[in-house]
Design a protein around this motif. Structure first.
Motif, PDB file in Angstrom:
ATOM      1  N   SER A 145       2.328  -1.142  12.919  1.00  0.00           N
ATOM      2  CA  SER A 145       2.900  -0.758  14.206  1.00  0.00           C
ATOM      3  C   SER A 145       4.364  -1.196  14.309  1.00  0.00           C
ATOM      4  N   LYS A 146       4.998  -0.782  15.416  1.00  0.00           N
ATOM      5  CA  LYS A 146       6.433  -0.996  15.563  1.00  0.00           C
ATOM      6  C   LYS A 146       6.845  -2.459  15.476  1.00  0.00           C
ATOM      7  N   ILE A 147       6.045  -3.339  16.057  1.00  0.00           N
ATOM      8  CA  ILE A 147       6.414  -4.755  16.015  1.00  0.00           C
ATOM      9  C   ILE A 147       5.543  -5.548  15.055  1.00  0.00           C
ATOM     10  N   GLY A 148       4.709  -4.844  14.302  1.00  0.00           N
ATOM     11  CA  GLY A 148       3.948  -5.489  13.248  1.00  0.00           C
ATOM     12  C   GLY A 148       2.667  -6.156  13.667  1.00  0.00           C
ATOM     13  N   VAL A 149       2.244  -5.930  14.897  1.00  0.00           N
ATOM     14  CA  VAL A 149       1.030  -6.594  15.370  1.00  0.00           C
ATOM     15  C   VAL A 149      -0.221  -5.928  14.800  1.00  0.00           C
ATOM     16  N   THR A 150      -0.169  -4.615  14.674  1.00  0.00           N
ATOM     17  CA  THR A 150      -1.346  -3.857  14.243  1.00  0.00           C
ATOM     18  C   THR A 150      -1.114  -3.280  12.848  1.00  0.00           C
ATOM     19  N   THR A 151      -2.128  -3.416  12.006  1.00  0.00           N
ATOM     20  CA  THR A 151      -2.087  -2.813  10.663  1.00  0.00           C
ATOM     21  C   THR A 151      -3.369  -2.026  10.419  1.00  0.00           C
ATOM     22  N   ARG A 152      -3.275  -1.065   9.566  1.00  0.00           N
ATOM     23  CA  ARG A 152      -4.409  -0.246   9.173  1.00  0.00           C
ATOM     24  C   ARG A 152      -4.357  -0.006   7.673  1.00  0.00           C
ATOM     25  N   TYR A 153      -5.530   0.073   7.051  1.00  0.00           N
ATOM     26  CA  TYR A 153      -5.599   0.254   5.609  1.00  0.00           C
ATOM     27  C   TYR A 153      -6.649   1.298   5.238  1.00  0.00           C
ATOM     28  N   ALA A 154      -6.388   1.973   4.154  1.00  0.00           N
ATOM     29  CA  ALA A 154      -7.428   2.803   3.560  1.00  0.00           C
ATOM     30  C   ALA A 154      -8.507   1.884   2.993  1.00  0.00           C
ATOM     31  N   ASP A 155      -9.739   2.345   3.015  1.00  0.00           N
ATOM     32  CA  ASP A 155     -10.842   1.517   2.513  1.00  0.00           C
ATOM     33  C   ASP A 155     -10.624   1.114   1.057  1.00  0.00           C
ATOM     34  N   SER A 156      -9.997   1.973   0.304  1.00  0.00           N
ATOM     35  CA  SER A 156      -9.832   1.723  -1.132  1.00  0.00           C
ATOM     36  C   SER A 156      -8.885   0.567  -1.436  1.00  0.00           C
ATOM     37  N   VAL A 157      -8.074   0.157  -0.451  1.00  0.00           N
ATOM     38  CA  VAL A 157      -7.109  -0.915  -0.715  1.00  0.00           C
ATOM     39  C   VAL A 157      -7.338  -2.147   0.146  1.00  0.00           C
ATOM     40  N   LYS A 158      -8.279  -2.098   1.052  1.00  0.00           N
ATOM     41  CA  LYS A 158      -8.543  -3.249   1.921  1.00  0.00           C
ATOM     42  C   LYS A 158      -8.866  -4.481   1.101  1.00  0.00           C
ATOM     43  N   GLY A 159      -8.251  -5.581   1.489  1.00  0.00           N
ATOM     44  CA  GLY A 159      -8.485  -6.830   0.783  1.00  0.00           C
ATOM     45  C   GLY A 159      -7.604  -7.025  -0.436  1.00  0.00           C
ATOM     46  N   ARG A 160      -6.906  -5.974  -0.857  1.00  0.00           N
ATOM     47  CA  ARG A 160      -6.022  -6.073  -2.026  1.00  0.00           C
ATOM     48  C   ARG A 160      -4.556  -5.836  -1.659  1.00  0.00           C
ATOM     49  N   PHE A 161      -4.312  -4.948  -0.711  1.00  0.00           N
ATOM     50  CA  PHE A 161      -2.942  -4.607  -0.310  1.00  0.00           C
ATOM     51  C   PHE A 161      -2.657  -5.196   1.073  1.00  0.00           C
ATOM     52  N   THR A 162      -1.407  -5.560   1.281  1.00  0.00           N
ATOM     53  CA  THR A 162      -0.972  -6.063   2.578  1.00  0.00           C
ATOM     54  C   THR A 162       0.345  -5.404   2.955  1.00  0.00           C
ATOM     55  N   ILE A 163       0.367  -4.807   4.143  1.00  0.00           N
ATOM     56  CA  ILE A 163       1.601  -4.217   4.651  1.00  0.00           C
ATOM     57  C   ILE A 163       2.235  -5.188   5.635  1.00  0.00           C
ATOM     58  N   SER A 164       3.546  -5.285   5.590  1.00  0.00           N
ATOM     59  CA  SER A 164       4.260  -6.154   6.520  1.00  0.00           C
ATOM     60  C   SER A 164       5.643  -5.548   6.769  1.00  0.00           C
ATOM     61  N   ARG A 165       6.326  -6.080   7.762  1.00  0.00           N
ATOM     62  CA  ARG A 165       7.663  -5.566   8.055  1.00  0.00           C
ATOM     63  C   ARG A 165       8.568  -6.693   8.506  1.00  0.00           C
ATOM     64  N   ASP A 166       9.838  -6.525   8.243  1.00  0.00           N
ATOM     65  CA  ASP A 166      10.867  -7.454   8.698  1.00  0.00           C
ATOM     66  C   ASP A 166      11.871  -6.619   9.477  1.00  0.00           C
ATOM     67  N   ASN A 167      11.777  -6.666  10.785  1.00  0.00           N
ATOM     68  CA  ASN A 167      12.639  -5.815  11.601  1.00  0.00           C
ATOM     69  C   ASN A 167      14.102  -6.234  11.518  1.00  0.00           C
ATOM     70  N   ALA A 168      14.351  -7.474  11.191  1.00  0.00           N
ATOM     71  CA  ALA A 168      15.738  -7.921  11.040  1.00  0.00           C
ATOM     72  C   ALA A 168      16.391  -7.298   9.800  1.00  0.00           C
TER      73      ALA A 168
END
Length: 122
Positions: A51-74
């Motif tokens: 999400s825009k401020i990084g509070v909410t994330t969603r993953y495909a089932d095939s990558v859950k537990g292995r991939f992590t999405i994050s963001r640095d707005n700065a």
């Protein structure tokens, strides 16, 4: 808006890579971000979204537990940390942006990066 993805490469199964995507041209925090991938001969598919401020994330089932999405707005950057990579993760990975909330649907995204290639050897 321009998106520039980087960080792809060749890695052995079980290894890790971190993809980055920089957004320029607009206010980065106005956009939800997503990662998609397209393997040879297959359709492009959703991998992860944030999400825009990084509070909410969603993953495909095939990558859950292995991939992590994050963001640095700065830094106007979204990341995809990929661990325990498998040969089936081999694909071109694309980042995308949309001005509303996270979506799993490819056509909902307004802007796309050029893609970065990930190859996982067995």
């Amino acid at each position: 808006v321009q998106l520039q993805a980087s960080g792809g490469g060749l890695v052995q199964a079980g290894g890790s890579l971190r993809l980055s995507c920089v957004l320029s041209g607009r206010t980065y925090s106005n956009y939800a971000m997503g990662w998609f991938r397209q393997a040879p001969g297959k359709e492009r598919e959703f991998v992860a979204g944030i999400s825009k401020i990084g509070v909410t994330t969603r993953y495909a089932d095939s990558v859950k537990g292995r991939f992590t999405i994050s963001r640095d707005n700065a830094k106007n950057t979204v990341y995809l940390q990929m661990n325990i990579l498998r040969p089936e993760d081999t694909a071109v990975y694309y980042c995308a942006a949309r001005g509303v909330s996270i979506s799993y649907v490819l056509s909902d995204y307004d802007y796309w990066g050029q893609g970065t290639e990930v190859t996982v050897s067995s």
